[in-house]
Design a protein around this motif. Structure first.
Motif, mmCIF file in Angstrom:
data_model
loop_
_atom_site.group_PDB
_atom_site.id
_atom_site.type_symbol
_atom_site.label_atom_id
_atom_site.label_comp_id
_atom_site.label_asym_id
_atom_site.label_seq_id
_atom_site.Cartn_x
_atom_site.Cartn_y
_atom_site.Cartn_z
ATOM 1 N N ALA A 22 2.621 11.126 -10.546
ATOM 2 C CA ALA A 22 1.664 12.114 -10.600
ATOM 3 C C ALA A 22 2.459 13.594 -10.729
ATOM 4 N N LEU A 23 3.515 13.717 -9.930
ATOM 5 C CA LEU A 23 4.281 14.941 -9.970
ATOM 6 C C LEU A 23 5.039 15.216 -11.303
ATOM 7 N N VAL A 24 5.601 14.032 -11.951
ATOM 8 C CA VAL A 24 6.256 14.189 -13.191
ATOM 9 C C VAL A 24 5.294 14.295 -14.612
ATOM 10 N N SER A 25 4.131 13.813 -14.483
ATOM 11 C CA SER A 25 3.026 13.887 -15.409
ATOM 12 C C SER A 25 2.338 15.449 -15.554
ATOM 13 N N GLY A 26 2.404 16.410 -14.784
ATOM 14 C CA GLY A 26 2.073 17.563 -14.933
ATOM 15 C C GLY A 26 2.880 18.400 -15.761
ATOM 16 N N PRO A 27 2.318 19.707 -16.245
ATOM 17 C CA PRO A 27 3.175 20.363 -17.076
ATOM 18 C C PRO A 27 4.427 20.713 -16.427
ATOM 19 N N ARG A 28 5.478 20.978 -17.138
ATOM 20 C CA ARG A 28 6.790 21.544 -16.585
ATOM 21 C C ARG A 28 7.615 22.439 -17.591
ATOM 22 N N GLY A 29 8.117 23.202 -17.086
ATOM 23 C CA GLY A 29 9.030 24.258 -18.084
ATOM 24 C C GLY A 29 10.182 23.692 -18.762
ATOM 25 N N ASN A 30 10.702 22.673 -18.370
ATOM 26 C CA ASN A 30 11.836 21.969 -18.643
ATOM 27 C C ASN A 30 11.767 21.184 -19.850
ATOM 28 N N ARG A 36 0.738 -1.097 -0.013
ATOM 29 C CA ARG A 36 -0.037 -0.004 0.069
ATOM 30 C C ARG A 36 0.873 1.226 -0.150
ATOM 31 N N GLU A 37 1.851 1.322 0.504
ATOM 32 C CA GLU A 37 2.791 2.500 1.036
ATOM 33 C C GLU A 37 3.611 2.551 -0.410
ATOM 34 N N ALA A 38 3.997 1.574 -0.922
ATOM 35 C CA ALA A 38 4.935 1.758 -2.158
ATOM 36 C C ALA A 38 3.851 2.048 -3.384
ATOM 37 N N VAL A 39 2.801 1.721 -3.449
ATOM 38 C CA VAL A 39 1.852 2.130 -4.488
ATOM 39 C C VAL A 39 1.596 3.553 -4.179
ATOM 40 N N ARG A 40 1.407 4.106 -2.976
ATOM 41 C CA ARG A 40 1.148 5.325 -2.684
ATOM 42 C C ARG A 40 2.411 6.352 -3.072
ATOM 43 N N LEU A 41 3.356 5.761 -2.740
ATOM 44 C CA LEU A 41 4.653 6.851 -2.993
ATOM 45 C C LEU A 41 4.952 6.689 -4.526
ATOM 46 N N SER A 42 4.708 5.601 -5.266
ATOM 47 C CA SER A 42 5.076 5.791 -6.647
ATOM 48 C C SER A 42 4.124 6.461 -7.577
ATOM 49 N N ASN A 43 2.871 6.185 -6.890
ATOM 50 C CA ASN A 43 1.657 7.010 -7.688
ATOM 51 C C ASN A 43 1.887 8.640 -7.493
ATOM 52 N N THR A 44 2.332 8.978 -6.301
ATOM 53 C CA THR A 44 2.874 10.319 -5.954
ATOM 54 C C THR A 44 3.657 10.903 -6.984
ATOM 55 N N LEU A 45 4.848 10.211 -7.097
ATOM 56 C CA LEU A 45 5.946 10.582 -8.168
ATOM 57 C C LEU A 45 5.641 10.890 -9.417
ATOM 58 N N GLU A 71 14.341 17.402 -6.954
ATOM 59 C CA GLU A 71 12.936 17.723 -6.287
ATOM 60 C C GLU A 71 12.399 16.382 -5.855
ATOM 61 N N LEU A 72 12.151 15.390 -6.734
ATOM 62 C CA LEU A 72 11.377 14.389 -6.674
ATOM 63 C C LEU A 72 12.413 13.461 -5.484
ATOM 64 N N LEU A 73 13.664 13.600 -5.292
ATOM 65 C CA LEU A 73 14.356 13.138 -4.013
ATOM 66 C C LEU A 73 14.062 13.563 -3.109
ATOM 67 N N ALA A 74 13.880 14.898 -2.836
ATOM 68 C CA ALA A 74 13.343 15.646 -1.892
ATOM 69 C C ALA A 74 11.819 15.051 -1.252
ATOM 70 N N VAL A 75 11.150 14.872 -2.282
ATOM 71 C CA VAL A 75 9.568 14.422 -1.875
ATOM 72 C C VAL A 75 9.940 13.147 -1.433
ATOM 73 N N VAL A 76 10.837 12.107 -1.859
ATOM 74 C CA VAL A 76 10.803 10.648 -1.285
ATOM 75 C C VAL A 76 11.477 10.838 -0.090
ATOM 76 N N HIS A 77 12.303 11.767 0.260
ATOM 77 C CA HIS A 77 12.676 11.893 1.577
ATOM 78 C C HIS A 77 11.797 12.456 2.491
ATOM 79 N N SER A 78 11.135 13.333 2.175
ATOM 80 C CA SER A 78 10.000 13.793 3.136
ATOM 81 C C SER A 78 8.970 12.831 3.202
ATOM 82 N N LEU A 79 8.438 12.202 2.209
ATOM 83 C CA LEU A 79 7.429 10.973 2.434
ATOM 84 C C LEU A 79 7.982 9.589 3.326
ATOM 85 N N THR A 80 8.983 9.430 3.130
ATOM 86 C CA THR A 80 9.768 8.308 3.922
ATOM 87 C C THR A 80 10.097 8.706 5.455
ATOM 88 N N THR A 81 10.420 9.910 5.571
ATOM 89 C CA THR A 81 10.981 10.190 6.686
ATOM 90 C C THR A 81 9.604 10.858 7.787
#
Length: 151
Positions: free
Chosen positions: A98-106, A87-96, A136-146
């Motif tokens: 979702a973050l990369v599927s949105g519009p980005r300037g790069n 459950r936690e793995a799916v939640r974390l994967s889906n969050t990441l 930025e994604l690594l910061a999200v992973v860090h935040s969600l896992t700590t």
């Protein structure tokens, strides 16, 4: 500097075997003209093949400065998280994702892949993309896992 080179001369100049140079000619990588039964490589074709520009070091004149192409930088990151449930793995994967599927300037796309092993309770995240986006994604992973040891 001669205007035409034989295959043997090109091989000697480049430190290659004659067969290798003939292969380059047959493959079309090195342009040559057939004169009788032999190939001749024109000086401009030799210079184009070797990357030596007219007026380069051999001629004694300074070579034109090279213009660098567009710089491409990409980070490849693998993150392993141990002790994580499905459950936690799916939640974390889906969050990441979702973050990369949105519009980005790069212009460099970011990809996220995840591999969860239920038996071992491990999650591997593979992040490919721009270093800043990856950070930025690594910061999200860090935040969600700590924030919660059970994420």
């Amino acid at each position: 500097m001669p205007e035409y080179y034989s295959v043997e001369q090109v091989a000697e100049l480049l430190g290659l075997h004659v067969r290798t140079v003939r292969g380059y000619v047959r493959d079309g990588r090195l342009r040559a003209t057939r004169i009788g039964k032999q190939y001749r490589i024109a000086r401009p074709d030799f210079e184009a093949f070797t990357g030596v520009e007219p007026g380069g070091p051999e001629s004694g004149a300074p070579a034109a400065p090279a213009v660098p192409g567009p710089l491409h930088v990409e980070a490849s990151t693998v993150v392993q998280i141990d002790g994580i449930g499905t459950r936690e793995a799916v939640r974390l994967s889906n969050t990441l994702v979702a973050l990369v599927s949105g519009p980005r300037g790069n212009a460099v796309p970011v990809r996220v892949e995840s591999l969860h092993n239920e038996e071992r309770a491990t999650l591997k995240l593979i992040i490919l993309g721009d270093p800043a986006d990856t950070a930025e994604l690594l910061a999200v992973v860090h935040s969600l896992t700590t924030e919660n040891r059970h994420v």
